[in-house]
Scaffold this motif. Sequence first.
Motif, short mmCIF file in Angstrom:
data_model
loop_
_atom_site.label_atom_id
_atom_site.label_comp_id
_atom_site.label_asym_id
_atom_site.label_seq_id
_atom_site.Cartn_x
_atom_site.Cartn_y
_atom_site.Cartn_z
N MET A 261 0.82 -1.21 0.00
CA MET A 261 0.00 0.00 0.00
C MET A 261 0.86 1.26 0.00
SD MET A 261 -3.12 -0.98 -0.16
CE MET A 261 -4.13 0.41 0.39
N GLU A 262 1.99 1.23 0.71
CA GLU A 262 2.86 2.40 0.75
C GLU A 262 3.52 2.67 -0.60
OE1 GLU A 262 5.65 1.69 3.83
OE2 GLU A 262 4.28 2.23 5.46
N GLN A 263 4.04 1.62 -1.23
CA GLN A 263 4.80 1.81 -2.47
C GLN A 263 3.90 2.01 -3.68
OE1 GLN A 263 7.89 -1.07 -3.13
NE2 GLN A 263 8.78 -0.81 -1.10
N ARG A 264 2.75 1.33 -3.71
CA ARG A 264 1.89 1.47 -4.88
C ARG A 264 1.01 2.71 -4.81
NH1 ARG A 264 -1.20 -3.40 -7.87
NH2 ARG A 264 0.93 -3.61 -8.62
N PHE A 265 0.50 3.05 -3.60
CA PHE A 265 -0.47 4.13 -3.49
C PHE A 265 -0.01 5.28 -2.58
CE2 PHE A 265 -3.01 0.15 -4.02
CZ PHE A 265 -3.41 0.38 -5.33
N THR A 319 -4.59 -7.59 -5.26
CA THR A 319 -3.25 -7.31 -5.77
C THR A 319 -3.30 -6.54 -7.08
OG1 THR A 319 -2.49 -9.37 -4.73
CG2 THR A 319 -1.04 -8.37 -6.35
N LEU A 320 -4.36 -6.77 -7.86
CA LEU A 320 -4.51 -6.08 -9.14
C LEU A 320 -5.20 -4.73 -9.00
CD1 LEU A 320 -5.66 -8.86 -11.65
CD2 LEU A 320 -3.49 -7.61 -11.68
N ALA A 321 -5.87 -4.47 -7.88
CA ALA A 321 -6.72 -3.28 -7.73
C ALA A 321 -5.93 -2.00 -7.99
CB ALA A 321 -7.32 -3.25 -6.33
N PRO A 322 -6.53 -1.05 -8.75
CA PRO A 322 -5.81 0.17 -9.13
C PRO A 322 -5.92 1.32 -8.14
CG PRO A 322 -7.87 0.05 -10.33
CD PRO A 322 -7.79 -1.19 -9.50
N SER A 323 -6.65 1.16 -7.05
CA SER A 323 -6.83 2.25 -6.09
C SER A 323 -6.99 1.70 -4.68
CB SER A 323 -8.06 3.09 -6.46
OG SER A 323 -9.25 2.35 -6.22
N ALA A 325 -9.26 2.39 -2.56
CA ALA A 325 -10.67 2.10 -2.30
C ALA A 325 -11.03 0.70 -2.79
CB ALA A 325 -11.55 3.14 -2.98
N LEU A 326 -10.54 0.33 -3.98
CA LEU A 326 -10.84 -1.00 -4.51
C LEU A 326 -10.11 -2.09 -3.72
CD1 LEU A 326 -10.86 -0.38 -8.38
CD2 LEU A 326 -12.80 -0.81 -6.86
N VAL A 327 -8.91 -1.79 -3.25
CA VAL A 327 -8.21 -2.74 -2.39
C VAL A 327 -9.02 -3.00 -1.12
CG1 VAL A 327 -6.16 -3.14 -0.97
CG2 VAL A 327 -5.91 -2.16 -3.25
N THR A 328 -9.55 -1.93 -0.54
CA THR A 328 -10.36 -2.06 0.68
C THR A 328 -11.60 -2.90 0.43
OG1 THR A 328 -9.59 0.12 1.39
CG2 THR A 328 -11.52 -0.77 2.50
N ILE A 329 -12.22 -2.71 -0.72
CA ILE A 329 -13.40 -3.52 -1.07
C ILE A 329 -13.01 -4.99 -1.19
CG2 ILE A 329 -15.09 -3.97 -2.90
CD1 ILE A 329 -15.13 -0.93 -3.42
N CYS A 330 -11.87 -5.25 -1.79
CA CYS A 330 -11.41 -6.64 -1.95
C CYS A 330 -11.05 -7.27 -0.60
CB CYS A 330 -10.21 -6.70 -2.88
SG CYS A 330 -10.58 -6.32 -4.61
N LEU A 331 -10.72 -6.45 0.39
CA LEU A 331 -10.39 -7.00 1.70
C LEU A 331 -11.61 -7.60 2.39
CD1 LEU A 331 -7.91 -4.41 3.27
CD2 LEU A 331 -7.41 -6.65 2.32
N VAL A 332 -12.80 -7.20 1.97
CA VAL A 332 -14.01 -7.77 2.58
C VAL A 332 -14.08 -9.28 2.34
CG1 VAL A 332 -16.54 -7.76 2.57
CG2 VAL A 332 -15.29 -5.60 2.50
#
Length: 414
Positions: A261-265, A319-323, A325-332
Motif C-alpha cells: 500500500m505504501e509503495q503502490r499508493f 493485488t490487481l486493484a488500481p486504487s 478504495a478497490l483494495v479495501t473492497i477486496c479486503l471484505v
Amino acid sequence: MEERGEVFQPISKELSKQQARRRVWLLCLIGFMDQFGVSMIITLMPKMVLSTGVSPFVAGLIGSLYGAVQVFSSPLMGKLGDTWGRKALLLISYLGPSLGYLALGLSPSIPVIVASRIHNGIVKHGLSTSKAYLADITPSRDHASTLGTFNAVSGLGFIVGPLLGGKMADTDPTFQLNMFTGALIYALNFLLILTFVPPSQNAVNPVPAKPNQKVRNPKLSCSPPTLFGPKADPWIRNLIFLRFLLTFATLLFRENFTIFMEQRFAVSYTTLGTILSFNGIVTTVAAATCGHVSGLYSSIPRHLLHATLLLTAAIFMATLAPSPALVTICLVPVGVATAHLRICVLSLMLLKGQEDQRGAIVGLGDSVASFSRMVGPSLVGLLQGGGVAMAGYAGSGLACVAAMAITVMFRGNM
C-alpha cells in the motif's frame, strides 16, 4: 456426510445446555481479555526492543523467538491438556504470561525480553486450549457455530486493544504501563478460570443415532497423534498440510500488505490503520456468522472449498486493484474467507481426529501457523525483489493449490 448426522449426548447428566452455554460465553470473555491484553503489548514490542539500542536485524530475531518456540510447544502443550485436563493448562496459560509481562514491566532489558519471549512461547496457549475445551462441551454439529462465536468475541479484543495500548504508550514511552496492564489482565483471566471454569475432559461424547445403543466412553489414550509412519492418521496429516497452505497463502498477502500500500499508493499510516481496522471488523463479523453459513451447506468440505476459492479470487483482485478504495473492497471477501477457513479446517480436524486427542490436534494446527509466521516474512522479502505485487500473486497461487488439494482430498464427499 456423517458429520452432519451425528447425535451427541453429554456423558455427565449434570451438564445441561444452559450450563454449557454459560461456559461458552465465559470462555468468550476470557478470549476477549486474552486478545485485548496481548494486543496492547505485541503491536508495540518491536519499538520496545529497538528502544534498547539493538539493530533492526537483532530485533527481528528476537521477534521471531515466540513463533519458533510455539512450533514445538503447541502440540506438546495441547497433549498435556488432553492428559491433565483443559483447566490445568488454561491456568498455566494465563498465570505464566502474566508473570512474563510483569517481568518485562519491571526490567525491560534485552536478556529479560529474550527470556520472556521464550517463556511465553512455551506457556501461552490460552486460545488453543479454550478451543479444545469448547470442542469438549459442545456437539460436533455445533463446533462451527461455537468456534465462530469464540473467534468473533476474541477478535474484538484485538480491535480495541491497540487503540488503548497506543494511548498508554504515548503517556508512558517506557511501555511499563502497557506491560503492567497486560499482566493484570492475564492475572484476572487466571482468577476467572480458577474460580468459575470447571474441568471439561470428555464432557460430551458422540453416540449412534439409534436410541437403544449405549453412549461410548472410550478410555483415554496417552499417545499423541502421529503425522508420519505406519501409525500416522492420513486425515490429520492431510488437514495439517491444508492448514499450512491456507495459512501461508494468507500470510504472504498480509505480511506484504503494508509495503504494498505504501509503495503502490503512497497511503498514510492513518489511512493504512483505518483500512486494517476495517478488515479486522469484517473478519470478526464473518466469524460470528460462520455457524449460520455452515448450516446452509450439506458438508463441511464444500464450505471449505468455496471459502478457499473466494480467498484465491479476493487476494488476486486485491493485488490487481488500481486504487486504495478497490483494495479495501477486496479486503471484505479476504476477511470473510479467512474467518471461515479457520473454523472449517479446525472443525474437520476435530471431527476426523480422536476425541481424546483434541488438544494435541489443535496444538498441531497452531504449530503449523507458528511455523508459517516464522518463515513467512523472509519469503515475502525475497518475493519483493521481483516486485511489490509478487507476494500477493504467490499467496493467491497457494490458495489455488489448496483448492485443488481439497477437491482431491474430499472427492465424492462434496
